[in-house]
Design a protein around this motif. Sequence first.
Motif, mmCIF file in Angstrom:
data_model
loop_
_atom_site.group_PDB
_atom_site.id
_atom_site.type_symbol
_atom_site.label_atom_id
_atom_site.label_comp_id
_atom_site.label_asym_id
_atom_site.label_seq_id
_atom_site.Cartn_x
_atom_site.Cartn_y
_atom_site.Cartn_z
ATOM 1 N N ASN A 195 -3.102 11.398 -9.566
ATOM 2 C CA ASN A 195 -4.335 11.854 -8.894
ATOM 3 C C ASN A 195 -5.344 10.723 -8.755
ATOM 4 O OD1 ASN A 195 -3.472 14.474 -8.505
ATOM 5 N ND2 ASN A 195 -4.367 15.222 -10.401
ATOM 6 N N HIS A 196 -5.401 9.852 -9.754
ATOM 7 C CA HIS A 196 -6.350 8.736 -9.703
ATOM 8 C C HIS A 196 -5.913 7.665 -8.691
ATOM 9 C CE1 HIS A 196 -9.584 6.219 -11.127
ATOM 10 N NE2 HIS A 196 -8.745 5.211 -11.266
ATOM 11 N N LEU A 197 -4.610 7.493 -8.547
ATOM 12 C CA LEU A 197 -4.088 6.440 -7.662
ATOM 13 C C LEU A 197 -3.812 6.918 -6.239
ATOM 14 C CD1 LEU A 197 -1.524 4.752 -10.107
ATOM 15 C CD2 LEU A 197 -3.879 4.037 -9.621
ATOM 16 N N CYS A 198 -4.035 8.186 -5.953
ATOM 17 C CA CYS A 198 -3.606 8.744 -4.665
ATOM 18 C C CYS A 198 -4.517 8.417 -3.483
ATOM 19 C CB CYS A 198 -3.426 10.256 -4.772
ATOM 20 S SG CYS A 198 -4.980 11.182 -4.836
ATOM 21 N N PHE A 199 -5.686 7.871 -3.756
ATOM 22 C CA PHE A 199 -6.621 7.586 -2.664
ATOM 23 C C PHE A 199 -6.133 6.405 -1.832
ATOM 24 C CE2 PHE A 199 -9.020 9.587 -6.086
ATOM 25 C CZ PHE A 199 -9.563 10.671 -5.398
ATOM 26 N N ILE A 200 -6.270 6.526 -0.526
ATOM 27 C CA ILE A 200 -5.786 5.505 0.407
ATOM 28 C C ILE A 200 -6.376 4.131 0.091
ATOM 29 C CG2 ILE A 200 -5.795 4.766 2.843
ATOM 30 C CD1 ILE A 200 -3.841 7.058 2.234
ATOM 31 N N GLU A 201 -7.675 4.077 -0.188
ATOM 32 C CA GLU A 201 -8.318 2.794 -0.472
ATOM 33 C C GLU A 201 -7.713 2.157 -1.738
ATOM 34 O OE1 GLU A 201 -12.556 2.531 -1.724
ATOM 35 O OE2 GLU A 201 -12.769 1.310 0.094
ATOM 36 N N THR A 202 -7.426 2.970 -2.741
ATOM 37 C CA THR A 202 -6.797 2.478 -3.978
ATOM 38 C C THR A 202 -5.393 1.971 -3.684
ATOM 39 O OG1 THR A 202 -8.100 4.030 -5.302
ATOM 40 C CG2 THR A 202 -6.112 3.124 -6.320
ATOM 41 N N GLN A 203 -4.643 2.730 -2.907
ATOM 42 C CA GLN A 203 -3.275 2.325 -2.564
ATOM 43 C C GLN A 203 -3.281 1.031 -1.753
ATOM 44 O OE1 GLN A 203 -1.190 5.652 -0.821
ATOM 45 N NE2 GLN A 203 -1.508 6.910 -2.639
ATOM 46 N N ASN A 204 -4.188 0.918 -0.814
ATOM 47 C CA ASN A 204 -4.282 -0.311 -0.019
ATOM 48 C C ASN A 204 -4.606 -1.509 -0.909
ATOM 49 O OD1 ASN A 204 -3.646 0.977 2.365
ATOM 50 N ND2 ASN A 204 -5.791 1.296 2.941
ATOM 51 N N TYR B 31 2.400 -3.516 -5.045
ATOM 52 C CA TYR B 31 2.789 -2.168 -5.481
ATOM 53 C C TYR B 31 3.292 -1.355 -4.302
ATOM 54 C CZ TYR B 31 0.565 -3.092 -9.940
ATOM 55 O OH TYR B 31 0.249 -3.627 -11.163
ATOM 56 N N LYS B 32 4.313 -0.549 -4.595
ATOM 57 C CA LYS B 32 4.843 0.406 -3.615
ATOM 58 C C LYS B 32 4.644 1.792 -4.201
ATOM 59 C CE LYS B 32 8.121 -2.683 -1.557
ATOM 60 N NZ LYS B 32 8.681 -3.805 -2.209
ATOM 61 N N PHE B 33 4.455 2.758 -3.366
ATOM 62 C CA PHE B 33 4.095 4.092 -3.840
ATOM 63 C C PHE B 33 5.236 5.090 -3.710
ATOM 64 C CE2 PHE B 33 0.289 1.786 -3.275
ATOM 65 C CZ PHE B 33 -0.493 2.203 -4.335
ATOM 66 N N ASN B 34 6.466 4.637 -4.005
ATOM 67 C CA ASN B 34 7.604 5.546 -3.914
ATOM 68 C C ASN B 34 7.742 6.414 -5.159
ATOM 69 O OD1 ASN B 34 8.266 3.306 -5.394
ATOM 70 N ND2 ASN B 34 10.133 2.830 -4.273
ATOM 71 N N ASN B 35 7.430 5.869 -6.350
ATOM 72 C CA ASN B 35 7.375 6.694 -7.558
ATOM 73 C C ASN B 35 6.630 5.972 -8.673
ATOM 74 O OD1 ASN B 35 9.228 5.329 -9.434
ATOM 75 N ND2 ASN B 35 10.861 5.974 -8.025
ATOM 76 N N LEU B 36 6.177 6.742 -9.635
ATOM 77 C CA LEU B 36 5.339 6.214 -10.702
ATOM 78 C C LEU B 36 6.086 5.218 -11.583
ATOM 79 C CD1 LEU B 36 2.495 6.322 -11.816
ATOM 80 C CD2 LEU B 36 3.160 8.307 -13.173
ATOM 81 N N THR C 109 -3.443 -10.133 -18.736
ATOM 82 C CA THR C 109 -3.711 -8.815 -18.159
ATOM 83 C C THR C 109 -4.126 -8.930 -16.695
ATOM 84 O OG1 THR C 109 -4.467 -8.080 -20.329
ATOM 85 C CG2 THR C 109 -5.055 -6.706 -18.453
ATOM 86 N N PRO C 110 -3.380 -8.283 -15.797
ATOM 87 C CA PRO C 110 -3.786 -8.300 -14.384
ATOM 88 C C PRO C 110 -4.998 -7.375 -14.175
ATOM 89 C CG PRO C 110 -1.786 -6.995 -14.668
ATOM 90 C CD PRO C 110 -2.123 -7.568 -16.007
ATOM 91 N N HIS C 111 -5.892 -7.761 -13.297
ATOM 92 C CA HIS C 111 -7.121 -6.999 -13.084
ATOM 93 C C HIS C 111 -6.867 -5.556 -12.650
ATOM 94 C CE1 HIS C 111 -9.528 -10.442 -13.842
ATOM 95 N NE2 HIS C 111 -9.110 -11.111 -12.777
ATOM 96 N N GLU C 112 -5.796 -5.319 -11.928
ATOM 97 C CA GLU C 112 -5.550 -3.963 -11.436
ATOM 98 C C GLU C 112 -5.221 -2.974 -12.548
ATOM 99 O OE1 GLU C 112 -1.444 -5.929 -10.934
ATOM 100 O OE2 GLU C 112 -3.529 -6.564 -10.697
ATOM 101 N N ILE C 113 -5.038 -3.460 -13.770
ATOM 102 C CA ILE C 113 -4.793 -2.553 -14.902
ATOM 103 C C ILE C 113 -5.904 -1.508 -14.982
ATOM 104 C CG2 ILE C 113 -5.940 -4.031 -16.617
ATOM 105 C CD1 ILE C 113 -2.891 -1.791 -17.289
ATOM 106 N N GLY C 114 -7.124 -1.907 -14.593
ATOM 107 C CA GLY C 114 -8.244 -0.970 -14.644
ATOM 108 C C GLY C 114 -7.966 0.327 -13.905
ATOM 109 N N LEU C 115 -7.267 0.239 -12.791
ATOM 110 C CA LEU C 115 -6.957 1.454 -12.034
ATOM 111 C C LEU C 115 -6.008 2.361 -12.814
ATOM 112 C CD1 LEU C 115 -6.665 -0.180 -8.529
ATOM 113 C CD2 LEU C 115 -8.511 1.284 -9.380
ATOM 114 N N PHE C 116 -5.113 1.773 -13.583
ATOM 115 C CA PHE C 116 -4.168 2.550 -14.392
ATOM 116 C C PHE C 116 -4.848 3.129 -15.634
ATOM 117 C CE2 PHE C 116 -1.575 -0.056 -11.724
ATOM 118 C CZ PHE C 116 -0.465 0.721 -11.443
#
Length: 181
Positions: A73-82, A89-94, A111-118
């Motif tokens: 639910n947190h990662l599903c936003f288009i802006e986050t995915q972009n 990252y590919k959005f085929n499965n978690l 630590t990669p910065h995108e960890i924050g989204l996770f």
Amino acid sequence: MFQSKLIKFCAPTLAGIKCGSLFKFKTIYPLYADELIHKYNSIYNKNGIFFFNLFQRNNYVLIYVYRPKSLINHLCFIETQNFLRLYGYKFNNLDNMLNHLKYRFKLLGKTPHEIGLFLGYPLCDVKGFIYNKGKNYKFSGPWKVYDNEYETILYFDKCKQCTKLYCDLFESGTSLDKLIF
């Protein structure tokens, strides 16, 4: 020791307030950590809590504890995915996304910065941290805040209260099973 670290660093995830948390577990036997992760997954996946060995170095393992439904639910936003696509990252499965995050840790050696989204951080704060190189933030708590300061401070307080409650309950003898719902 594993359970006390889990409670101390992951209480908001265990309580369903956050989608994910991290903690460092020291061990001279990495296979022991993998066995623990397997054991805890077999017990707690039915409660919606998952454990993942994100990174290993010398005598520690970085364990990611997450709630898949919340994370999706947190990662599903288009802006986050972009944004995440910029890092491969590919959005085929978690599972593939987590394996790519693990690969990014290994590739960068840090630590990669995108960890924050996770971990449930808002995209605006992850981007703000990257673009400002960790400076010019409005407030600092569990992460550096670049936008929505008021709401984020309330969230920080909620997580802090949850952690204190869980630590107190655990120290007074409440089992981990009773703290996960």
